[in-house]
Motif scaffolding. Sequence first.
Motif, PDB file in Angstrom:
ATOM      1  N   LEU A 111       5.176  -7.050 -11.242  1.00  0.00           N
ATOM      2  CA  LEU A 111       4.093  -6.844 -10.292  1.00  0.00           C
ATOM      3  C   LEU A 111       2.914  -6.178 -10.993  1.00  0.00           C
ATOM      4  N   ILE A 112       1.711  -6.494 -10.541  1.00  0.00           N
ATOM      5  CA  ILE A 112       0.547  -5.813 -11.088  1.00  0.00           C
ATOM      6  C   ILE A 112       0.419  -4.435 -10.451  1.00  0.00           C
ATOM      7  N   ILE A 113      -0.364  -3.575 -11.098  1.00  0.00           N
ATOM      8  CA  ILE A 113      -0.598  -2.211 -10.627  1.00  0.00           C
ATOM      9  C   ILE A 113      -2.001  -2.116 -10.045  1.00  0.00           C
ATOM     10  N   THR A 114      -2.111  -1.516  -8.857  1.00  0.00           N
ATOM     11  CA  THR A 114      -3.430  -1.282  -8.270  1.00  0.00           C
ATOM     12  C   THR A 114      -3.541   0.181  -7.857  1.00  0.00           C
ATOM     13  N   GLY A 115      -4.707   0.536  -7.339  1.00  0.00           N
ATOM     14  CA  GLY A 115      -4.910   1.909  -6.905  1.00  0.00           C
ATOM     15  C   GLY A 115      -6.184   2.069  -6.106  1.00  0.00           C
ATOM     16  N   ALA A 124       0.823  -1.208   0.000  1.00  0.00           N
ATOM     17  CA  ALA A 124       0.000   0.000   0.000  1.00  0.00           C
ATOM     18  C   ALA A 124       0.859   1.261   0.000  1.00  0.00           C
ATOM     19  N   HIS A 125       0.379   2.278  -0.706  1.00  0.00           N
ATOM     20  CA  HIS A 125       0.971   3.626  -0.750  1.00  0.00           C
ATOM     21  C   HIS A 125       2.489   3.671  -0.516  1.00  0.00           C
ATOM     22  N   LEU A 168       1.815  -3.505  -6.596  1.00  0.00           N
ATOM     23  CA  LEU A 168       2.129  -2.217  -5.982  1.00  0.00           C
ATOM     24  C   LEU A 168       0.943  -1.279  -6.158  1.00  0.00           C
ATOM     25  N   GLU A 169       0.616  -0.554  -5.115  1.00  0.00           N
ATOM     26  CA  GLU A 169      -0.423   0.467  -5.219  1.00  0.00           C
ATOM     27  C   GLU A 169       0.214   1.716  -5.832  1.00  0.00           C
ATOM     28  N   VAL A 170      -0.077   1.924  -7.097  1.00  0.00           N
ATOM     29  CA  VAL A 170       0.523   3.037  -7.851  1.00  0.00           C
ATOM     30  C   VAL A 170      -0.353   4.286  -7.770  1.00  0.00           C
ATOM     31  N   TYR A 171      -1.648   4.110  -8.012  1.00  0.00           N
ATOM     32  CA  TYR A 171      -2.571   5.248  -8.011  1.00  0.00           C
ATOM     33  C   TYR A 171      -3.061   5.488  -6.585  1.00  0.00           C
ATOM     34  N   TYR A 172      -2.610   6.593  -6.025  1.00  0.00           N
ATOM     35  CA  TYR A 172      -2.905   6.910  -4.624  1.00  0.00           C
ATOM     36  C   TYR A 172      -2.890   8.428  -4.466  1.00  0.00           C
ATOM     37  N   PRO A 173      -3.774   9.006  -3.662  1.00  0.00           N
ATOM     38  CA  PRO A 173      -3.835  10.471  -3.547  1.00  0.00           C
ATOM     39  C   PRO A 173      -2.525  11.115  -3.078  1.00  0.00           C
ATOM     40  N   LEU A 231      -8.447   2.277 -10.528  1.00  0.00           N
ATOM     41  CA  LEU A 231      -8.029   1.653 -11.774  1.00  0.00           C
ATOM     42  C   LEU A 231      -9.028   1.890 -12.892  1.00  0.00           C
ATOM     43  N   SER A 232      -8.520   1.895 -14.112  1.00  0.00           N
ATOM     44  CA  SER A 232      -9.389   1.876 -15.279  1.00  0.00           C
ATOM     45  C   SER A 232      -9.960   0.464 -15.426  1.00  0.00           C
TER      46      SER A 232
END
Length: 302
Positions: A268-272, A206-207, A244-249, A289-290
Amino acid sequence: MDQKIFADLHNHTIASDGDFTPEQLIGLAKAVGIKAIGITDHDTLKGLKNAVLTGIKYNIEVIPGVEVSIRFKLPFFTGTLHLLCYFKQGRLLENHFVEEFQNILAQGRGKTLVKARVDEINKNFGPFGKKVLLKRDMVFEDIEAFSRNATRRHFAMAINKIFGIEDADTINTIIGNQSPAYLPSGIKLEDMIPFIRKNDLLTVLAHPAAGSFTGPGHYKEVLPPIEIVKQILPQFIKAGMKGLEVYYPGHIKEHRDLMKSWAKKHDLIITGGSDCHDGMERPLGVCGLSESEYIIFKESLA
């Protein structure tokens, strides 16, 4: 976040330190057009069954998860990083899985940890401490008044509301990572690894860059800078982490680009996710995510 958010995979309810019930949070997701939502309360599975049922009602896919606190005491870092652990809805019907997960999580939080932290705060900042900042000794009930599943946020609330300390720097002096009273929450990574592998959890850091966030607000929290996270990352990779949590405020574009390079390097996959806690300071629908990215996430979910 420029892209349309299809899935918001990191959010909290009243089961840990959020302001919304699972039902309210999913209702908000419906209102803002989110199609899939991750419910990831800190170190607890409470609320997940209600969330899944509400998701069916609103035709929103609920991804059950837990934001697990992982404790480190290293020469270059003493503190906690967070590992998002996702799994399929059906696992919630497996009593053995739920009970074993809850027993592991209980080792990192709860009454014993809160009491130990209170003692350390009093030794260092109580009326007879090394640096007097509190008008009286703190007691366990001060924290319990705000939550039985206490986090740093609840300590901060108690210090503010009960002891009348409003200055954020002073509060951080008492409960921050650099405080002499600091005791990390969570469990050791090596204690979590057997359960992760046995149950093939989809684990995501996370983050990762929130500790280096340059902006105002609550997204930086008290997390280590990205340079520290980079040193610890190999331990998570070795443990079988999948994303990995990529999209994060709290991730600026520079951080998102760096996280994407890490993800590519380590496969690794990308999450958010928004890390929603409330409706104002940390709202829902800020990051995620989209639809195409979510499809990749779902394919990785055991």
